[in-house]
Design an enzyme around this catalytic site. Sequence first.
Site, PDB file in Angstrom:
ATOM      1  N   CYS A 115       0.820  -1.227   0.000  1.00  0.00           N
ATOM      2  CA  CYS A 115       0.000   0.000   0.000  1.00  0.00           C
ATOM      3  C   CYS A 115       0.847   1.266   0.000  1.00  0.00           C
ATOM      4  O   CYS A 115       0.336   2.356  -0.274  1.00  0.00           O
ATOM      5  CB  CYS A 115      -0.944   0.013   1.205  1.00  0.00           C
ATOM      6  SG  CYS A 115      -2.084  -1.373   1.222  1.00  0.00           S
ATOM      7  N   HIS A 252      -3.220   7.286   3.138  1.00  0.00           N
ATOM      8  CA  HIS A 252      -3.641   6.052   2.477  1.00  0.00           C
ATOM      9  C   HIS A 252      -5.073   5.721   2.910  1.00  0.00           C
ATOM     10  O   HIS A 252      -5.416   5.799   4.088  1.00  0.00           O
ATOM     11  CB  HIS A 252      -2.688   4.921   2.863  1.00  0.00           C
ATOM     12  CG  HIS A 252      -3.168   3.570   2.451  1.00  0.00           C
ATOM     13  ND1 HIS A 252      -3.591   3.294   1.162  1.00  0.00           N
ATOM     14  CD2 HIS A 252      -3.314   2.415   3.159  1.00  0.00           C
ATOM     15  CE1 HIS A 252      -3.966   2.026   1.104  1.00  0.00           C
ATOM     16  NE2 HIS A 252      -3.805   1.471   2.294  1.00  0.00           N
ATOM     17  N   ASN A 282     -10.236  -0.003  -0.060  1.00  0.00           N
ATOM     18  CA  ASN A 282      -8.781   0.083   0.022  1.00  0.00           C
ATOM     19  C   ASN A 282      -8.201  -0.446  -1.291  1.00  0.00           C
ATOM     20  O   ASN A 282      -8.298  -1.639  -1.576  1.00  0.00           O
ATOM     21  CB  ASN A 282      -8.287  -0.741   1.215  1.00  0.00           C
ATOM     22  CG  ASN A 282      -6.779  -0.694   1.389  1.00  0.00           C
ATOM     23  OD1 ASN A 282      -6.059  -0.217   0.515  1.00  0.00           O
ATOM     24  ND2 ASN A 282      -6.303  -1.197   2.513  1.00  0.00           N
TER      25      ASN A 282
HETATM   26  N1  ACO Z   1     -18.853  -8.721   8.828  1.00  0.00           N
HETATM   27  C1  ACO Z   1     -19.360  -9.042  10.029  1.00  0.00           C
HETATM   28  N2  ACO Z   1     -18.584  -9.431  11.057  1.00  0.00           N
HETATM   29  C2  ACO Z   1     -17.259  -9.478  10.858  1.00  0.00           C
HETATM   30  C3  ACO Z   1     -16.671  -9.178   9.632  1.00  0.00           C
HETATM   31  C4  ACO Z   1     -17.524  -8.777   8.579  1.00  0.00           C
HETATM   32  N3  ACO Z   1     -17.058  -8.444   7.370  1.00  0.00           N
HETATM   33  N4  ACO Z   1     -15.350  -9.325   9.734  1.00  0.00           N
HETATM   34  C5  ACO Z   1     -15.084  -9.717  10.980  1.00  0.00           C
HETATM   35  N5  ACO Z   1     -16.232  -9.825  11.672  1.00  0.00           N
HETATM   36  C6  ACO Z   1     -16.449 -10.227  13.041  1.00  0.00           C
HETATM   37  C7  ACO Z   1     -15.277 -10.992  13.616  1.00  0.00           C
HETATM   38  O1  ACO Z   1     -15.371 -12.355  13.250  1.00  0.00           O
HETATM   39  C8  ACO Z   1     -15.482 -10.795  15.106  1.00  0.00           C
HETATM   40  O2  ACO Z   1     -16.467 -11.675  15.535  1.00  0.00           O
HETATM   41  P1  ACO Z   1     -16.339 -12.397  16.973  1.00  0.00           P
HETATM   42  O3  ACO Z   1     -16.295 -11.292  17.972  1.00  0.00           O
HETATM   43  O4  ACO Z   1     -17.572 -13.240  17.023  1.00  0.00           O
HETATM   44  O5  ACO Z   1     -15.054 -13.170  16.898  1.00  0.00           O
HETATM   45  C9  ACO Z   1     -16.064  -9.377  15.172  1.00  0.00           C
HETATM   46  O6  ACO Z   1     -16.555  -9.071  13.864  1.00  0.00           O
HETATM   47  C10 ACO Z   1     -15.075  -8.330  15.613  1.00  0.00           C
HETATM   48  O7  ACO Z   1     -13.926  -8.483  14.860  1.00  0.00           O
HETATM   49  P2  ACO Z   1     -12.677  -7.581  15.138  1.00  0.00           P
HETATM   50  O8  ACO Z   1     -11.544  -8.108  14.348  1.00  0.00           O
HETATM   51  O9  ACO Z   1     -12.500  -7.373  16.610  1.00  0.00           O
HETATM   52  O10 ACO Z   1     -13.166  -6.200  14.524  1.00  0.00           O
HETATM   53  P3  ACO Z   1     -12.385  -4.839  14.540  1.00  0.00           P
HETATM   54  O11 ACO Z   1     -13.187  -3.850  15.265  1.00  0.00           O
HETATM   55  O12 ACO Z   1     -10.964  -5.009  14.917  1.00  0.00           O
HETATM   56  O13 ACO Z   1     -12.442  -4.457  13.015  1.00  0.00           O
HETATM   57  C11 ACO Z   1     -11.095  -4.416  11.037  1.00  0.00           C
HETATM   58  C12 ACO Z   1     -11.843  -5.281  12.049  1.00  0.00           C
HETATM   59  C13 ACO Z   1     -12.090  -3.527  10.327  1.00  0.00           C
HETATM   60  C14 ACO Z   1     -10.421  -5.329  10.036  1.00  0.00           C
HETATM   61  C15 ACO Z   1     -10.065  -3.597  11.817  1.00  0.00           C
HETATM   62  O14 ACO Z   1      -9.242  -4.400  12.604  1.00  0.00           O
HETATM   63  C16 ACO Z   1      -9.237  -2.761  10.900  1.00  0.00           C
HETATM   64  O15 ACO Z   1      -9.698  -1.811  10.336  1.00  0.00           O
HETATM   65  N6  ACO Z   1      -7.947  -3.079  10.776  1.00  0.00           N
HETATM   66  C17 ACO Z   1      -7.104  -2.406   9.847  1.00  0.00           C
HETATM   67  C18 ACO Z   1      -6.989  -3.318   8.709  1.00  0.00           C
HETATM   68  C19 ACO Z   1      -6.894  -2.619   7.388  1.00  0.00           C
HETATM   69  O16 ACO Z   1      -7.352  -1.543   7.148  1.00  0.00           O
HETATM   70  N7  ACO Z   1      -6.278  -3.363   6.512  1.00  0.00           N
HETATM   71  C20 ACO Z   1      -6.145  -2.955   5.188  1.00  0.00           C
HETATM   72  C21 ACO Z   1      -4.886  -3.419   4.636  1.00  0.00           C
HETATM   73  S1  ACO Z   1      -3.579  -2.673   5.438  1.00  0.00           S
HETATM   74  C22 ACO Z   1      -3.397  -1.176   4.880  1.00  0.00           C
HETATM   75  O17 ACO Z   1      -3.892  -0.842   3.852  1.00  0.00           O
HETATM   76  C23 ACO Z   1      -2.580  -0.262   5.705  1.00  0.00           C
END
Ligand code: ACO
Length: 325
Positions: A115, A252, A282
């Site tokens: 990225c 980003h 993204n």
């Molecule tokens: N729909 C519904 N539920 C979901 C989904 C979905 N798409 N994805 C995950 N869940 C569930 C999980 O299974 C979990 O369930 P559980 O509690 O029963 O186990 C629950 O939602 C919570 O999951 P978390 O991982 O705690 O959710 P979080 O609040 O951390 O959000 C996210 C997840 C959005 C991925 C977050 O961690 C994030 O934004 N991370 C940054 C990742 C990113 O942006 N990556 C892009 C690539 S890197 C870059 O470009 C820099």
Amino acid sequence: MKCIRSEIIGWGHYLPAKVLTNDDLSKMVDTNDEWISTRTGIKVRHIAEGETTADLSVKASQMALKRAGLDIKDIDLIVTGTLTPDNTTPSVSAKISGMMGARLGIPTFDVAAACSGFAYALTVADNMIRLGQVKTALVIGAETLSNVVDWTDRNTCVLFGDGAGAVVLRAKEGDGTSQDTGILSTKLYSDGSQYNSLYVSGGVATTKTAGFVVMNGKEVFKFAVGALSEASEWVMQDAGVSVEDVDWLLPHQANIRIIEGVGHKLGMPEEKVIVTVDHHGNTSAASIPLALSESMESGKIKKGDLVVISAMGAGFTWGGILVRI
Ligand code: ACO
């Protein structure tokens, strides 16, 4: 003191026609619009069908050349940030040069920094321009991430989209002050100890397949806010400008909560933060040039504006660029 600056004289972007909404995704995996919107800020993303990364790049580059009032034959260098090249080798940049009919003999290569790919590519092109090796460069960020997304994994498939953005950079004499137009400061970083926090699971020397995105979402989130802020602060300090001098923060576009976290940490008012993640998702290396081109095309970012760009991605890699348009 007089110096050479790399000025952005053209900008372009291209999004494939197919739009995938959160409701569409809810029919593919166990998710819903409310979860995706509140956790990521993403509403829709574009998906390439029958178009490759090079195809998207050519479209974005044609627009950038048009805005610059130049022909492809005027370009001395093509460099592309991408993690989804058409082939393992040669580079997408080489393919683009052939497709567009670039001048024979010009250097073309890709930069693999996930990225952060566009920020890395822009920095390399800026350095080659300032060294006098080239005068006019086409710098692209392009991805077809849909090819490396596991469409059965709700943790990752809701986050990504396809697209391309491009800029034309041209050497221009500056006074060596922060009032110059062009790139004023750049800074790149990486931390290889985070290799396994975010990666695509395939590879030529390992599985001999392309693989799928694997991510420790919480680790990426934590790291991203600090890294994007650090890079932004570094380039502002290097150029001797403060947050109050900056017209736009262009981070980003990974996730609205990361973007807001960075804006908050830097003390940047919300209305000065560029957000396109809602309608692009993204798009990795394409996210910054897509957002930049869209904002310049709409007249939001204007000639003379001071823009802080910051990127972060797999590696981890991250970096900042301060540019006066
Ligand atoms: N729909 C519904 N539920 C979901 C989904 C979905 N798409 N994805 C995950 N869940 C569930 C999980 O299974 C979990 O369930 P559980 O509690 O029963 O186990 C629950 O939602 C919570 O999951 P978390 O991982 O705690 O959710 P979080 O609040 O951390 O959000 C996210 C997840 C959005 C991925 C977050 O961690 C994030 O934004 N991370 C940054 C990742 C990113 O942006 N990556 C892009 C690539 S890197 C870059 O470009 C820099």
